[in-house]
Design an enzyme around this catalytic site. Structure first.
Site, mmCIF file in Angstrom:
data_model
loop_
_atom_site.group_PDB
_atom_site.id
_atom_site.type_symbol
_atom_site.label_atom_id
_atom_site.label_comp_id
_atom_site.label_asym_id
_atom_site.label_seq_id
_atom_site.Cartn_x
_atom_site.Cartn_y
_atom_site.Cartn_z
ATOM 1 N N GLU A 116 -15.856 6.553 6.355
ATOM 2 C CA GLU A 116 -14.995 5.879 7.337
ATOM 3 C C GLU A 116 -14.816 6.780 8.548
ATOM 4 O OE1 GLU A 116 -10.954 5.406 5.931
ATOM 5 O OE2 GLU A 116 -10.975 7.338 4.919
ATOM 6 N N ARG B 156 0.826 -1.211 0.000
ATOM 7 C CA ARG B 156 0.000 0.000 0.000
ATOM 8 C C ARG B 156 0.862 1.264 0.000
ATOM 9 N NH1 ARG B 156 -4.583 0.663 4.480
ATOM 10 N NH2 ARG B 156 -2.754 1.126 5.772
ATOM 11 N N LYS C 206 -2.554 7.146 1.226
ATOM 12 C CA LYS C 206 -2.179 7.465 2.596
ATOM 13 C C LYS C 206 -1.081 8.522 2.511
ATOM 14 C CE LYS C 206 -1.784 4.913 6.874
ATOM 15 N NZ LYS C 206 -2.860 5.584 7.591
HETATM 16 N N1 PLP Z 1 -8.871 5.049 7.363
HETATM 17 C C1 PLP Z 1 -7.921 5.971 7.570
HETATM 18 C C2 PLP Z 1 -8.174 7.366 7.158
HETATM 19 C C3 PLP Z 1 -6.698 5.607 8.166
HETATM 20 O O1 PLP Z 1 -5.743 6.514 8.357
HETATM 21 C C4 PLP Z 1 -6.504 4.261 8.571
HETATM 22 C C5 PLP Z 1 -5.262 3.865 9.222
HETATM 23 O O2 PLP Z 1 -4.338 3.422 8.597
HETATM 24 C C6 PLP Z 1 -7.524 3.330 8.318
HETATM 25 C C7 PLP Z 1 -8.695 3.763 7.714
HETATM 26 C C8 PLP Z 1 -7.370 1.891 8.668
HETATM 27 O O3 PLP Z 1 -6.515 1.241 7.750
HETATM 28 P P1 PLP Z 1 -5.615 0.036 8.211
HETATM 29 O O4 PLP Z 1 -6.524 -1.007 8.737
HETATM 30 O O5 PLP Z 1 -4.929 -0.402 6.957
HETATM 31 O O6 PLP Z 1 -4.685 0.543 9.230
#
Ligand code: PLP
Length: 286
Positions: A182, A50, A149
């Site tokens: 989210e 990712r 990200k």
């Molecule tokens: N949504 C956002 C905006 C995030 O910053 C994160 C954290 O990484 C997540 C969702 C959850 O993603 P993950 O399960 O890959 O950590």
């Protein structure tokens, strides 16, 4: 504590960077958040994949292979003797003169920060979090896709500020079309009549914990549907939980002052939390 910086390990107190790093000047860069449990890194390859996808989306060439990145992450943990840790790789555009043009920056900077880490929400895993829906939107139509990200988390920070002001633990985003998106740092799952629902990832981060949760639910023979959801679905859910690397799987028991179900973590949420604890304790890259 030692910080990885372009192949070197630097003590935390000396780990400084240039104010001309475009990561600082413009938020031009990408990052990951990764956990280690019991000395093993959970879903290392998925996080590294990712990170490289985020970089690709902003046309940033990470100056090392994925294998080298994985090794650098593992070495950072070893050097710091960390077993239960949070790990933060960051790749910025690097140092360049003022001006947005990335061509000003000849070399990206790679940083890896790690620290000891336990459960983010303490006793809230048993009590449950309160959620606040926020006015800030999470928009897949923006150039800054929620799938990236990036070092530009202002959208999420504004949401967090809004949730803080309203006395909630976590902010809940909708997108410009009114679809559930989210949390500020986690993905969201709704349970209604024994079935689990979660939004598609066009307007949110493709959470690695989200993907793990979907697999775990399927393994437990609990039906999961990925579909667009609205505010009504959120308010009338029997149970809600959120998933994230930092948050893990955590119950949400109140949204905008409304109890979710009976206002206590529900049975499917509890199963999810137990299954997630089990998989994190029993897998990962040593
Ligand atoms: N949504 C956002 C905006 C995030 O910053 C994160 C954290 O990484 C997540 C969702 C959850 O993603 P993950 O399960 O890959 O950590």
């Amino acid at each position: 504590l030692l910080i990885y910086y372009n192949g070197e390990f630097v003590p935390k107190s000396q780990a400084t960077t240039s104010i001309y790093d475009h990561g600082f000047l413009y938020g031009d860069g990408v990052f990951e958040g990764i956990r280690a449990y019991n000395g093993r890194v959970f879903k290392l390859r998925e996080h590294v994949d990712r990170l490289y996808d985020s970089a690709k989306a902003i046309a940033l060439n990470i100056p090392m292979t994925k294998e080298e990145m994985e090794e650098a992450i593992l070495e950072t943990l070893r050097k710091n003797n960390l077993k239960d840790a949070y790990i933060r790789p960051i790749v910025s555009r690097g140092v360049g003169d003022l001006g947005l043009d990335p061509r000003k920056c000849p070399k990206p900077n790679v940083y890896i920060i790690s620290q000891e880490w336990g459960a983010m929400y303490g006793d809230l895993y048993e009590v449950g979090l309160t959620g606040v829906t926020v006015a800030v939107r999470r928009n897949s139509a923006d150039a800054l896709s929620p799938n990236i990200k990036s070092l530009n988390y202002l959208n999420n920070i504004l949401a967090k500020i809004e949730a803080n002001e309203k006395g909630g633990d976590e902010a809940i985003f909708f997108d410009g079309n009114g679809y559930l998106s989210e949390g500020s740092g986690d993905n969201i799952f709704i349970i209604k009549n024994g079935k689990v629902y979660t939004p598609p990832t066009i307007n949110n981060l493709k959470g690695i914990t989200r993907a793990t949760a979907i697999e775990l639910l399927k393994d437990m023979d609990i039906e999961v549907s990925v579909e667009n959801l609205g505010l009504f679905d959120l308010y009338t859910a029997d149970e809600i939980f959120v998933t994230g690397t930092a948050a893990e799987a955590a119950p949400l028991v109140k949204v905008d002052g409304r109890d979710i179900g009976d206002g206590k973590p529900g049975p499917i949420t509890k199963k999810m939390i137990a299954a997630f604890e089990d998989i994190t304790q029993n897998s990962g890259t040593p």
